[in-house]
Motif scaffolding. Structure first.
Motif, short mmCIF file in Angstrom:
data_model
loop_
_atom_site.label_atom_id
_atom_site.label_comp_id
_atom_site.label_asym_id
_atom_site.label_seq_id
_atom_site.Cartn_x
_atom_site.Cartn_y
_atom_site.Cartn_z
N UNK A 1 0.84 -1.19 0.00
CA UNK A 1 0.00 0.00 0.00
C UNK A 1 0.89 1.25 0.00
N UNK A 2 0.38 2.31 -0.59
CA UNK A 2 1.14 3.56 -0.68
C UNK A 2 1.55 4.02 0.72
N UNK A 3 2.80 4.41 0.85
CA UNK A 3 3.34 4.83 2.14
C UNK A 3 4.14 3.75 2.84
N UNK A 4 4.00 2.49 2.39
CA UNK A 4 4.76 1.39 2.98
C UNK A 4 6.07 1.18 2.22
N UNK B 1 -5.34 2.86 2.12
CA UNK B 1 -6.73 2.72 2.55
C UNK B 1 -7.13 3.78 3.58
N UNK B 2 -8.14 4.57 3.23
CA UNK B 2 -8.70 5.58 4.14
C UNK B 2 -10.21 5.62 3.93
N UNK C 1 -10.03 12.32 -6.79
CA UNK C 1 -9.77 11.00 -7.37
C UNK C 1 -9.05 10.10 -6.37
N UNK C 2 -7.96 10.60 -5.75
CA UNK C 2 -7.20 9.77 -4.83
C UNK C 2 -7.99 9.45 -3.57
N UNK C 3 -8.83 10.39 -3.12
CA UNK C 3 -9.66 10.12 -1.95
C UNK C 3 -10.70 9.04 -2.26
N UNK D 1 -10.58 1.35 -1.58
CA UNK D 1 -9.61 0.37 -1.09
C UNK D 1 -9.96 -0.07 0.33
N UNK D 2 -10.31 0.90 1.18
CA UNK D 2 -10.68 0.57 2.56
C UNK D 2 -11.96 -0.28 2.59
N UNK D 3 -12.92 0.03 1.73
CA UNK D 3 -14.15 -0.76 1.65
C UNK D 3 -13.84 -2.21 1.25
N UNK D 4 -12.98 -2.37 0.24
CA UNK D 4 -12.65 -3.72 -0.23
C UNK D 4 -11.98 -4.54 0.87
N UNK D 5 -11.08 -3.92 1.62
CA UNK D 5 -10.41 -4.63 2.70
C UNK D 5 -11.40 -5.03 3.79
#
Length: 317
Positions: A100-103, A190-191, A268-270, A276-280
């Motif tokens: 994930x972005x940031x990792x 994911x947010x 777009x990024x939000x 992504x958070x919903x899918x997880x």
């Protein structure tokens, strides 16, 4: 002005490196790809030699001449040994797991020593933490995981890595900058900026429980890797009948669709981070879900395969 000159020199040097050592999945280090320069300790060693030489010339002292030339011969021998520590080393690009972005992305590097031992090899990306390894010729190979920070989603190509060595004396720095054909998929960070609405629910948004009344039990199937442990029929497993999973027929009214259009007002990024958070969350609860993006739809499904498919589409959108 200095920054401009430095940036211009770096661009021209990188362009020269691209011609001399193009991107590839496997590379063997040779004289075209290995460079040797004195280290900081080596510069001090050279200054000391110059001082000894001037002292010997001034006093016409044969003993100082002998010491100076003996130390200079050690310097020449060190050049050969430092070069030999990298020469013939084979590097092969391995896999890179999605993150994930940031990792920190982890890139697997396979090293083959060849006919000689390799000592104190430093491998990694520029301006990042270097990994130190030794390779025994009898073992033949070693695997190293090197890290690279991620900032944004998409397909990541980390660029050139560095392989350096100061063996055996530390007075010379032998290095190479191969460009391996690595690529890593970076998922959006994911947010959950908005709650997920059930498509059949007009009330407050929530993620429904997978075992609601609209889901009808349809039988058992053999367990397959990636299916939710919540569906396993443990009583059958306790009786020695193997791993069975319960199958449900989910009503179309309760179908979960992660819809891009339901996130109006977000950037777009939000939107991608929220999807992504919903899918997880859906995968964690063992739900069947689909994805709807502009000009793209992912059919409803569940399990690790469905999650990977959804996250990949979000990453490359």
């Amino acid at each position: 002005m200095k920054n401009r000159i430095r940036a211009l020199f770096r661009r021209r040097f990188n362009s020269w490196l691209d011609k001399r050592s193009p991107r590839c999945s496997e590379i063997t280090l040779n004289q075209r790809r290995i460079f040797i320069i004195p280290s900081s300790a080596g510069l001090g060693f050279a200054i000391m030699l110059l001082g000894l030489l001037l002292l010997a010339i001034n006093y016409q002292n044969n003993l100082i001449f002998a010491l100076c030339f003996w130390l200079f011969s050690i310097f020449l021998v060190a050049i050969l040994h430092t070069y030999a520590n990298l020469s013939g080393l084979l590097l092969r690009a391995g896999a890179a797991e999605p993150v994930f972005a940031g990792e920190l992305a982890s890139f697997h590097l396979h090293l083959e020593a060849g006919r000689r031992d390799r000592h104190r090899l430093n491998v990694g990306f520029p301006n990042q933490q270097m990994e130190v390894c030794d390779i025994d010729a009898e073992m033949g190979a070693a695997n190293v995981i090197i890290k690279y920070p991620t900032q944004k989603r998409g397909a990541l190509r980390p660029g050139r890595m560095e392989v350096t060595s100061r063996y055996p004396l530390g007075i010379l720095r032998c290095w190479s900058a191969p460009s391996l054909d690595w690529h890593c998929l970076v998922y959006p960070r994911p947010r959950c900026l908005r709650p997920l609405l059930n498509s059949a629910d007009s009330g407050e948004g929530h993620i429904p429980d997978r075992s609601n009344d609209s889901d009808e039990f349809s039988g058992f199937n053999r367990y397959q890797a990636g299916q939710s442990p919540r569906r396993i029929f443990w009583k059958a497993y306790a009786k020695g009948q193997g791993l069975l999973v319960k199958q449900y027929e989910q009503s179309q009214a309760d179908e979960l669709i992660l819809d891009w259009d339901s996130l109006e007002g977000l950037s777009v990024e939000e939107r991608l981070s929220t999807l992504c958070a919903w899918a997880l969350d859906c995968d964690k609860q063992g739900l069947a879900y689909g994805l709807k993006l502009p000009k793209l739809s992912v059919p409803s499904g569940s399990g690790s395969g469905q999650l990977s498919k959804v996250l990949r589409e979000l990453a490359v959108f």
